[in-house]
Design a protein around this motif. Structure first.
Motif, PDB file in Angstrom:
ATOM      1  N   ASP A  44       0.823  -1.199   0.000  1.00  0.00           N
ATOM      2  CA  ASP A  44       0.000   0.000   0.000  1.00  0.00           C
ATOM      3  C   ASP A  44       0.864   1.260   0.000  1.00  0.00           C
ATOM      4  N   ALA A  45       0.234   2.415   0.127  1.00  0.00           N
ATOM      5  CA  ALA A  45       0.956   3.687   0.073  1.00  0.00           C
ATOM      6  C   ALA A  45       2.029   3.778   1.167  1.00  0.00           C
ATOM      7  N   ALA A  46       1.721   3.301   2.355  1.00  0.00           N
ATOM      8  CA  ALA A  46       2.701   3.344   3.444  1.00  0.00           C
ATOM      9  C   ALA A  46       3.911   2.463   3.114  1.00  0.00           C
ATOM     10  N   TYR A  47       3.668   1.307   2.549  1.00  0.00           N
ATOM     11  CA  TYR A  47       4.750   0.406   2.138  1.00  0.00           C
ATOM     12  C   TYR A  47       5.619   1.084   1.081  1.00  0.00           C
ATOM     13  N   ARG A  48       4.973   1.659   0.079  1.00  0.00           N
ATOM     14  CA  ARG A  48       5.730   2.301  -0.997  1.00  0.00           C
ATOM     15  C   ARG A  48       6.565   3.462  -0.463  1.00  0.00           C
ATOM     16  N   LYS A  49       6.007   4.206   0.468  1.00  0.00           N
ATOM     17  CA  LYS A  49       6.735   5.346   1.034  1.00  0.00           C
ATOM     18  C   LYS A  49       7.908   4.875   1.899  1.00  0.00           C
ATOM     19  N   SER A  50       7.686   3.853   2.709  1.00  0.00           N
ATOM     20  CA  SER A  50       8.749   3.412   3.629  1.00  0.00           C
ATOM     21  C   SER A  50       9.843   2.599   2.947  1.00  0.00           C
ATOM     22  N   THR A  51       9.515   1.882   1.879  1.00  0.00           N
ATOM     23  CA  THR A  51      10.507   1.020   1.238  1.00  0.00           C
ATOM     24  C   THR A  51      11.057   1.588  -0.068  1.00  0.00           C
ATOM     25  N   GLY A  52      10.297   2.501  -0.680  1.00  0.00           N
ATOM     26  CA  GLY A  52      10.688   2.998  -1.997  1.00  0.00           C
ATOM     27  C   GLY A  52      10.444   1.975  -3.095  1.00  0.00           C
ATOM     28  N   LEU A  81      -1.665 -15.792  -9.936  1.00  0.00           N
ATOM     29  CA  LEU A  81      -1.266 -17.067 -10.538  1.00  0.00           C
ATOM     30  C   LEU A  81       0.071 -17.558 -10.008  1.00  0.00           C
ATOM     31  N   GLY A  82       0.841 -16.647  -9.423  1.00  0.00           N
ATOM     32  CA  GLY A  82       2.117 -17.051  -8.856  1.00  0.00           C
ATOM     33  C   GLY A  82       2.984 -15.847  -8.559  1.00  0.00           C
ATOM     34  N   ALA A  83       3.913 -16.050  -7.633  1.00  0.00           N
ATOM     35  CA  ALA A  83       4.883 -15.013  -7.289  1.00  0.00           C
ATOM     36  C   ALA A  83       6.137 -15.702  -6.780  1.00  0.00           C
ATOM     37  N   ALA A  84       7.258 -15.241  -7.281  1.00  0.00           N
ATOM     38  CA  ALA A  84       8.539 -15.787  -6.853  1.00  0.00           C
ATOM     39  C   ALA A  84       9.609 -14.738  -7.100  1.00  0.00           C
ATOM     40  N   GLY A  85      10.575 -14.688  -6.193  1.00  0.00           N
ATOM     41  CA  GLY A  85      11.669 -13.732  -6.366  1.00  0.00           C
ATOM     42  C   GLY A  85      11.132 -12.319  -6.441  1.00  0.00           C
ATOM     43  N   LYS A  86      11.261 -11.718  -7.613  1.00  0.00           N
ATOM     44  CA  LYS A  86      10.831 -10.340  -7.808  1.00  0.00           C
ATOM     45  C   LYS A  86       9.669 -10.229  -8.784  1.00  0.00           C
ATOM     46  N   ARG A  87       9.092 -11.366  -9.205  1.00  0.00           N
ATOM     47  CA  ARG A  87       8.029 -11.367 -10.203  1.00  0.00           C
ATOM     48  C   ARG A  87       6.698 -11.855  -9.629  1.00  0.00           C
ATOM     49  N   ALA A  88       5.632 -11.305 -10.186  1.00  0.00           N
ATOM     50  CA  ALA A  88       4.282 -11.767  -9.859  1.00  0.00           C
ATOM     51  C   ALA A  88       3.489 -11.849 -11.157  1.00  0.00           C
ATOM     52  N   ARG A  89       2.651 -12.867 -11.260  1.00  0.00           N
ATOM     53  CA  ARG A  89       1.783 -13.046 -12.423  1.00  0.00           C
ATOM     54  C   ARG A  89       0.355 -13.132 -11.909  1.00  0.00           C
ATOM     55  N   PHE A  90      -0.527 -12.360 -12.527  1.00  0.00           N
ATOM     56  CA  PHE A  90      -1.919 -12.355 -12.084  1.00  0.00           C
ATOM     57  C   PHE A  90      -2.837 -11.987 -13.242  1.00  0.00           C
ATOM     58  N   GLU A 115      -4.016 -10.537 -18.504  1.00  0.00           N
ATOM     59  CA  GLU A 115      -3.011 -11.302 -17.779  1.00  0.00           C
ATOM     60  C   GLU A 115      -1.788 -10.402 -17.688  1.00  0.00           C
ATOM     61  N   LEU A 116      -1.203 -10.316 -16.504  1.00  0.00           N
ATOM     62  CA  LEU A 116      -0.099  -9.394 -16.292  1.00  0.00           C
ATOM     63  C   LEU A 116       1.093 -10.067 -15.640  1.00  0.00           C
ATOM     64  N   LEU A 117       2.257  -9.589 -16.020  1.00  0.00           N
ATOM     65  CA  LEU A 117       3.501  -9.938 -15.353  1.00  0.00           C
ATOM     66  C   LEU A 117       4.019  -8.634 -14.758  1.00  0.00           C
ATOM     67  N   ALA A 118       4.312  -8.663 -13.469  1.00  0.00           N
ATOM     68  CA  ALA A 118       4.778  -7.454 -12.792  1.00  0.00           C
ATOM     69  C   ALA A 118       6.070  -7.742 -12.044  1.00  0.00           C
ATOM     70  N   LEU A 119       6.868  -6.702 -11.902  1.00  0.00           N
ATOM     71  CA  LEU A 119       8.117  -6.774 -11.146  1.00  0.00           C
ATOM     72  C   LEU A 119       8.027  -5.895  -9.917  1.00  0.00           C
ATOM     73  N   HIS A 120       8.626  -6.356  -8.842  1.00  0.00           N
ATOM     74  CA  HIS A 120       8.754  -5.576  -7.619  1.00  0.00           C
ATOM     75  C   HIS A 120      10.017  -4.724  -7.791  1.00  0.00           C
ATOM     76  N   ARG A 127      15.843  -0.689 -10.274  1.00  0.00           N
ATOM     77  CA  ARG A 127      15.885  -2.084 -10.734  1.00  0.00           C
ATOM     78  C   ARG A 127      14.973  -2.949  -9.858  1.00  0.00           C
ATOM     79  N   ALA A 128      14.678  -4.127 -10.396  1.00  0.00           N
ATOM     80  CA  ALA A 128      13.820  -5.069  -9.684  1.00  0.00           C
ATOM     81  C   ALA A 128      14.552  -5.641  -8.478  1.00  0.00           C
ATOM     82  N   THR A 129      13.767  -5.942  -7.453  1.00  0.00           N
ATOM     83  CA  THR A 129      14.312  -6.491  -6.216  1.00  0.00           C
ATOM     84  C   THR A 129      13.320  -7.521  -5.673  1.00  0.00           C
ATOM     85  N   PRO A 130      13.801  -8.546  -4.971  1.00  0.00           N
ATOM     86  CA  PRO A 130      12.880  -9.565  -4.469  1.00  0.00           C
ATOM     87  C   PRO A 130      11.827  -8.993  -3.525  1.00  0.00           C
TER      88      PRO A 130
END
Length: 158
Positions: A44-52, A81-90, A115-120, A127-130
């Motif tokens: 959420d917004a708090a997570y995005r603000k605290s972690t960047g 549909l799945g999430a691992a490492g730095k990727r999520a599919r939904f 259908e989407l593939l997203a990176l954290h 860059r992407a991070t786990p």
């Protein structure tokens, strides 16, 4: 554990010159559903603000299945549909609902799917991070089998 539905009503400014919802607004509604997924899984917004960190869509496949008129009530069903490492599919499935309760499928088939593939992504590092364990575990708990149409590609022109 299941995700709550994202609901929205088609606004007059979303209607195109053909008299139905313009393709850009299907993407907008699906984007709002992704935001709801992020809220539900701790990004959420708090997570995005605290972690960047945030979730970035890097690939999507949209199927526009039926026209949607102005004023239609939309409900979007989200499936992880799945999430691992730095990727999520939904996936998201968009339905027009007419009854007092927004129940996808009660009024027929979806009007659109994506259908989407997203990176954290660590926005500061660029860059992407786990995923942190808490988010990854939440996504894992929500994971379910893909619908029949997931994983398809655009058909070649014959």
């Amino acid at each position: 554990m299941s995700l709550p539905l994202f609901c929205e009503t088609v606004r007059p400014e979303w209607i195109d010159y053909n008299g139905h919802m313009s393709e850009a607004f299907y993407v907008l509604v699906f984007g709002y559903a992704t935001d709801a997924l992020m809220e539900r899984t701790g990004m959420d917004a708090a997570y995005r603000k605290s972690t960047g960190c945030s979730l970035y869509t890097v690939e999507s496949h949209i199927r526009y299945l039926r026209d949607v008129p102005e004023g239609a009530r939309l409900a979007v069903l989200t499936r992880v549909l799945g999430a691992a490492g730095k990727r999520a599919r939904f996936t998201h499935e968009m339905y027009v609902v007419t009854g007092p309760r927004a129940e996808p499928g009660a009024d027929g088939d979806p009007v659109a799917t994506t259908e989407l593939l997203a990176l954290h992504v660590d926005q500061e590092a660029g860059r992407a991070t786990p995923f942190p364990d808490s988010v990854r575990e939440c996504l894992a708990a929500l994971t379910e089998p893909p619908p029949w149409w997931a994983g398809r590609s655009v058909a070649p022109v014959a």
